[in-house]
Design a protein around this motif. Sequence first.
Motif, PDB file in Angstrom:
ATOM      1  N   SER A  60     -41.390 -79.734 -19.056  1.00 18.94           N
ATOM      2  CA  SER A  60     -39.883 -79.021 -18.960  1.00 18.94           C
ATOM      3  C   SER A  60     -38.847 -78.631 -19.866  1.00 18.94           C
ATOM      4  CB  SER A  60     -38.652 -80.363 -18.161  1.00 18.94           C
ATOM      5  OG  SER A  60     -39.672 -80.489 -16.780  1.00 18.94           O
ATOM      6  N   ALA A  61     -38.379 -77.763 -19.991  1.00 21.69           N
ATOM      7  CA  ALA A  61     -37.439 -77.377 -21.380  1.00 21.69           C
ATOM      8  C   ALA A  61     -35.461 -77.183 -20.665  1.00 21.69           C
ATOM      9  CB  ALA A  61     -37.804 -76.681 -22.150  1.00 21.69           C
ATOM     10  N   THR A  62     -34.763 -77.746 -20.976  1.00 27.02           N
ATOM     11  CA  THR A  62     -33.292 -76.914 -20.913  1.00 27.02           C
ATOM     12  C   THR A  62     -33.275 -76.023 -21.656  1.00 27.02           C
ATOM     13  OG1 THR A  62     -33.209 -79.731 -19.978  1.00 27.02           O
ATOM     14  CG2 THR A  62     -31.177 -77.959 -20.194  1.00 27.02           C
ATOM     15  N   LEU A  63     -32.745 -75.118 -21.063  1.00 28.71           N
ATOM     16  CA  LEU A  63     -32.173 -73.749 -21.121  1.00 28.71           C
ATOM     17  C   LEU A  63     -30.694 -73.286 -20.973  1.00 28.71           C
ATOM     18  CD1 LEU A  63     -35.403 -71.604 -21.134  1.00 28.71           C
ATOM     19  CD2 LEU A  63     -35.011 -72.985 -23.119  1.00 28.71           C
ATOM     20  N   ALA A  64     -29.919 -72.077 -21.648  1.00 27.95           N
ATOM     21  CA  ALA A  64     -28.831 -71.702 -21.172  1.00 27.95           C
ATOM     22  C   ALA A  64     -29.053 -70.970 -21.557  1.00 27.95           C
ATOM     23  CB  ALA A  64     -27.509 -72.711 -22.112  1.00 27.95           C
ATOM     24  N   PHE A  65     -28.373 -69.871 -20.148  1.00 29.37           N
ATOM     25  CA  PHE A  65     -28.208 -68.424 -20.690  1.00 29.37           C
ATOM     26  C   PHE A  65     -27.144 -68.518 -21.964  1.00 29.37           C
ATOM     27  CE2 PHE A  65     -29.201 -68.733 -16.506  1.00 29.37           C
ATOM     28  CZ  PHE A  65     -30.318 -67.168 -16.528  1.00 29.37           C
ATOM     29  N   THR A  66     -27.007 -67.038 -22.472  1.00 33.86           N
ATOM     30  CA  THR A  66     -25.561 -66.455 -23.757  1.00 33.86           C
ATOM     31  C   THR A  66     -25.623 -65.202 -23.789  1.00 33.86           C
ATOM     32  OG1 THR A  66     -27.522 -66.385 -25.457  1.00 33.86           O
ATOM     33  CG2 THR A  66     -26.435 -68.397 -25.472  1.00 33.86           C
ATOM     34  N   LEU A  67     -24.636 -65.138 -23.854  1.00 35.56           N
ATOM     35  CA  LEU A  67     -23.870 -63.559 -23.289  1.00 35.56           C
ATOM     36  C   LEU A  67     -23.584 -63.192 -24.563  1.00 35.56           C
ATOM     37  CD1 LEU A  67     -23.830 -60.738 -21.860  1.00 35.56           C
ATOM     38  CD2 LEU A  67     -21.957 -61.721 -20.750  1.00 35.56           C
ATOM     39  N   THR A  68     -23.766 -62.569 -24.923  1.00 36.40           N
ATOM     40  CA  THR A  68     -23.347 -61.794 -26.612  1.00 36.40           C
ATOM     41  C   THR A  68     -22.420 -60.945 -26.579  1.00 36.40           C
ATOM     42  OG1 THR A  68     -24.903 -62.742 -27.927  1.00 36.40           O
ATOM     43  CG2 THR A  68     -23.749 -61.253 -29.297  1.00 36.40           C
ATOM     44  N   THR A  69     -21.411 -60.060 -27.262  1.00 35.17           N
ATOM     45  CA  THR A  69     -19.918 -58.730 -26.830  1.00 35.17           C
ATOM     46  C   THR A  69     -20.550 -58.433 -28.542  1.00 35.17           C
ATOM     47  OG1 THR A  69     -18.523 -60.132 -27.106  1.00 35.17           O
ATOM     48  CG2 THR A  69     -19.323 -59.646 -24.955  1.00 35.17           C
ATOM     49  N   VAL A  70     -20.342 -57.064 -28.591  1.00 39.52           N
ATOM     50  CA  VAL A  70     -20.088 -56.537 -30.483  1.00 39.52           C
ATOM     51  C   VAL A  70     -19.212 -55.690 -29.885  1.00 39.52           C
ATOM     52  CG1 VAL A  70     -20.808 -55.155 -31.887  1.00 39.52           C
ATOM     53  CG2 VAL A  70     -22.662 -56.344 -30.414  1.00 39.52           C
ATOM     54  N   THR A  71     -18.007 -56.081 -31.010  1.00 39.65           N
ATOM     55  CA  THR A  71     -16.949 -55.356 -31.069  1.00 39.65           C
ATOM     56  C   THR A  71     -17.066 -54.648 -32.983  1.00 39.65           C
ATOM     57  OG1 THR A  71     -15.200 -57.027 -29.859  1.00 39.65           O
ATOM     58  CG2 THR A  71     -14.312 -55.663 -31.722  1.00 39.65           C
ATOM     59  N   VAL A  72     -16.659 -53.130 -32.256  1.00 43.13           N
ATOM     60  CA  VAL A  72     -16.728 -52.285 -34.107  1.00 43.13           C
ATOM     61  C   VAL A  72     -15.561 -52.608 -34.545  1.00 43.13           C
ATOM     62  CG1 VAL A  72     -17.178 -49.924 -34.264  1.00 43.13           C
ATOM     63  CG2 VAL A  72     -18.612 -50.532 -32.650  1.00 43.13           C
ATOM     64  N   GLN A  73     -15.042 -52.479 -35.570  1.00 41.92           N
ATOM     65  CA  GLN A  73     -14.008 -52.493 -36.276  1.00 41.92           C
ATOM     66  C   GLN A  73     -14.194 -51.007 -37.576  1.00 41.92           C
ATOM     67  OE1 GLN A  73     -14.837 -55.548 -39.428  1.00 41.92           O
ATOM     68  NE2 GLN A  73     -13.932 -57.331 -37.738  1.00 41.92           N
ATOM     69  N   LYS A  74     -13.069 -50.238 -36.819  1.00 36.13           N
ATOM     70  CA  LYS A  74     -12.690 -49.431 -37.716  1.00 36.13           C
ATOM     71  C   LYS A  74     -10.989 -49.258 -38.801  1.00 36.13           C
ATOM     72  CE  LYS A  74     -14.485 -46.878 -33.698  1.00 36.13           C
ATOM     73  NZ  LYS A  74     -14.007 -45.314 -32.682  1.00 36.13           N
ATOM     74  N   ASP A  75     -11.190 -48.172 -39.785  1.00 37.18           N
ATOM     75  CA  ASP A  75     -10.227 -48.242 -40.695  1.00 37.18           C
ATOM     76  C   ASP A  75      -9.251 -47.568 -39.640  1.00 37.18           C
ATOM     77  OD1 ASP A  75     -10.673 -45.778 -40.478  1.00 37.18           O
ATOM     78  OD2 ASP A  75     -11.407 -45.875 -42.851  1.00 37.18           O
ATOM     79  N   GLU A  76      -7.949 -46.908 -40.773  1.00 42.22           N
ATOM     80  CA  GLU A  76      -6.597 -46.395 -40.171  1.00 42.22           C
ATOM     81  C   GLU A  76      -7.206 -44.922 -39.969  1.00 42.22           C
ATOM     82  OE1 GLU A  76      -3.483 -46.381 -42.662  1.00 42.22           O
ATOM     83  OE2 GLU A  76      -4.886 -46.823 -44.289  1.00 42.22           O
ATOM     84  N   TRP A  77      -8.048 -44.555 -40.479  1.00 43.19           N
ATOM     85  CA  TRP A  77      -8.425 -42.635 -40.484  1.00 43.19           C
ATOM     86  C   TRP A  77      -9.817 -42.836 -39.610  1.00 43.19           C
ATOM     87  CZ3 TRP A  77      -8.023 -45.681 -45.196  1.00 43.19           C
ATOM     88  CH2 TRP A  77      -6.575 -44.811 -45.693  1.00 43.19           C
ATOM     89  N   GLY A  78     -10.091 -44.477 -38.152  1.00 36.41           N
ATOM     90  CA  GLY A  78     -10.822 -43.761 -37.597  1.00 36.41           C
ATOM     91  C   GLY A  78     -12.580 -44.704 -38.105  1.00 36.41           C
TER      92      GLY A  78
END
Length: 505
Positions: A60-78
């Motif tokens: 047996s093995a105990t596992l967990a689901f993970t859900l990763t979100t990616v956020t894009v960082q931008k400067d003031e000019w985009g």
Amino acid sequence: MQEKREFVPAQNSDDSGIDLGRIGLALLKRLWAIILAAIVFAAAFYFYAEFRYVEKYVSSATLAFTLTTVTVQKDEWGNETGYTTTQVRPLAEKDAERYRFLLKSDLMLQKLYWALGGGTYSEEYIEKSLSVTPTSITDIFTVNVTADDKKFCESAINEIIKSFPAYLKTFDSGLGIEIIKAPKPPVPAGKSNAPKMAFYGFVSGAALVILIVFIKELLSDTVKGAEDIRENIGLRLWGSVPIAEKVNRKKRKNNRAGVLITDEKRAGFAFVEGIKAIRTKLEAAAAEKGYKIFTVTSTFENEGKTTVALNLACALAKKDKSVLLIDCDLRKPSVLNMAGIKEENKTGLIQIIKEKASYEEAIKFIKPLGIFLLPGGGVTQKPTEVLDTDIVKGVLKRARAEFDFVIIDTPPARIVADCLVIAPLSDALIFTIRRDYAKIGDINDTVDEISSAGIEIAGSVFTMSKKEAAGGCLSRRSGLYPYNRRSYYKGQGGGYGQEENTPGN
């Protein structure tokens, strides 16, 4: 065949309904069979379970689901300046359930099939080995691999941890797997259930024998009550008595007598009244047809014929009748023993026939009972031939002239032919039928044989009646005991003739 007569009810003679006491005694008698069957079934179930048992292992093995979100960082000019990742927990219940289901999807099973050797284990084998157990936390679950191959368990759980995360990303690139508890080497999944199956076998074996005994006793073709005598045999019922014996068996040598109405305290109220009722029927038959000599017999031994014959003679004597009781059971005589008389010199019917004693010398007056008694005078190898003589006819002719009543005790009519020899010399026959003893078919065959010999059966006596036996008397023997044919065939000098005479024959 004996003509059916009008049924005359007897007080407390009906034993209707299921006799649980009788069934209980039958079960007690067959207790050895119940225990033996239980042991045999328990052993069979145990070894079958052991034979069928296959050792299984689990990893047996105990596992967990993970859900990763990616956020894009931008400067003031985009312009993009970088990325940040964030793990989101917990998953919705429906999402977690859907992702757990994917572990046993066809595509995942195919991946495992090829990864584990591509033919070494079938997809069906792999699918049966996999199970998923949810936990109280939505996105945490346990994966189990259970199989009879220890190596397979170890390889399969490791392959799942390796392949399942990549497979999940084909559905959602943000999905992943985190190992909460890593798999350990496979351990036995359980133990043999042979002890449990042995218990089931023990119960089943005992229950089977109990059921067979119950059905057999319930459907047994024996006389249970007065209705059976009326409907299935067709004899007039003169009365019912409990053949009982309030005797301490350890004191039998000092207290030889059976149950006699002369000792009402010992015999009991029901016994005494039953005998008196039979006496009344006998007197009525005698007054109506002028009968004086009555033969008493039964189908098999131990049905109470001697007890009825002796007590009936005593009951008639109580009404100031001169009564002669003749013991014509020359194979196993028991009248003297039942009457409590020690036979000092063998003088009786045999000696009269052999002309070694006179009629007057052989007949004894039993003062405590008030009756005259002609004992058998021992045993003989050829009782049928001995009884079928002119001397016996002369004895009965003289007795008819000298006594008010003559009662003749004979061997069981179904076992030997002695009764058919002596009964035609009497006026009528009294037939004793013990409750739940002889089969109705055997009784009817015996009655037919007696009737075909031209012997009138004046009435029947129902012995060991359940209700009457409860009226103050103890049964002579507990349980049901089989009739014995062989003891009547052994002849003089052995077997039946030498056994201790028991009341109730």
